[in-house]
Design a protein around this motif. Structure first.
Motif: not given
Length: 221
Positions: A76-83, A199-205
């Protein structure tokens, strides 16, 4: 120390990112993956803080790999940033829905990449504001009828207000100025809102803000 996993099928791309990231005192590259299957395996083995994930990779693409990672409660705490090669890649919208915390174009400036890695760990921003607003506009264009978001009724009036401002792409600093509060207070409201909604993060928010109807198309300004 922020631990980063690089997932890209191009060796030169990974080498360039590694050289930049390893040169920082607070960031280290924990591992490298050349395809989506390897990325998922290494996340399970290494539990990095951030995964820089290419969208197009062999065996398992970045989108499918992201779904596997974000769908596993252990990470849950792993953040994925797409390239991505293009700012409005057709898969970016789906990547955010899949649980990615944001995305970067591959030719982004080095300083922006470093800022993004640190920001996504802090849960402080959806990376590039300009790209974020275009992403939100794309989400708005695809939005269906609003649905009730679980936990929305538990939010205070101020938290709902903050969520709406996050939904239109404002940073904590911008929210603080809008509400005439300190950035720390704004960040606290955002964090509490995320916890209440799971929510996992702001993106999901942002996604929840649109899906619940709290924010509507045309509110971007």
């Amino acid at each position: 120390m922020i631990r980063v996993l690089l997932a890209d099928d191009q060796l030169l791309v990974r080498a360039g990112f590694r050289a930049l990231l390893d040169a920082q005192q607070d960031i280290e590259v924990a591992g490298e993956a050349a395809d989506g299957e390897e990325a998922v395996r290494l996340v399970r083995e290494l539990a990095p803080d951030v995964v820089l994930m290419d969208i197009r990779m062999p065996l398992l693409d970045g989108l499918a790999a992201t779904r596997r990672i974000t769908g596993d409660e252990r990470f849950r705490d792993v953040k994925v940033v797409m390239l991505t090669t293009f700012e409005l890649d057709e898969y970016v919208f789906d990547a955010i829905r899949a649980g990615a915390s944001g995305f970067l174009v591959k030719d982004t400036e080095p300083e922006e990449l470093l800022r993004a890695v640190r920001a996504v760990v802090d849960g402080d921003a959806l990376l590039s504001p300009g790209v974020t607003r275009r992403l939100i506009a794309e989400f708005a264009a695809r939005s269906k009828e609003p649905k009730d978001a679980e936990g929305l009724g538990e939010l205070t009036e101020r938290e709902r207000e903050v969520m709406a401002l996050v939904g239109i792409g404002l940073s904590n600093e911008e929210i603080a100025r809008r509400l005439v509060v300190s950035p720390l207070t704004a960040k606290t409201h955002v964090s509490r809102t995320m916890v209440k909604l799971g929510a996992r993060d702001r993106a999901q928010l942002v996604v929840l803000a649109y899906e619940s109807g709290l924010v509507r198309p045309g509110w971007l300004g």
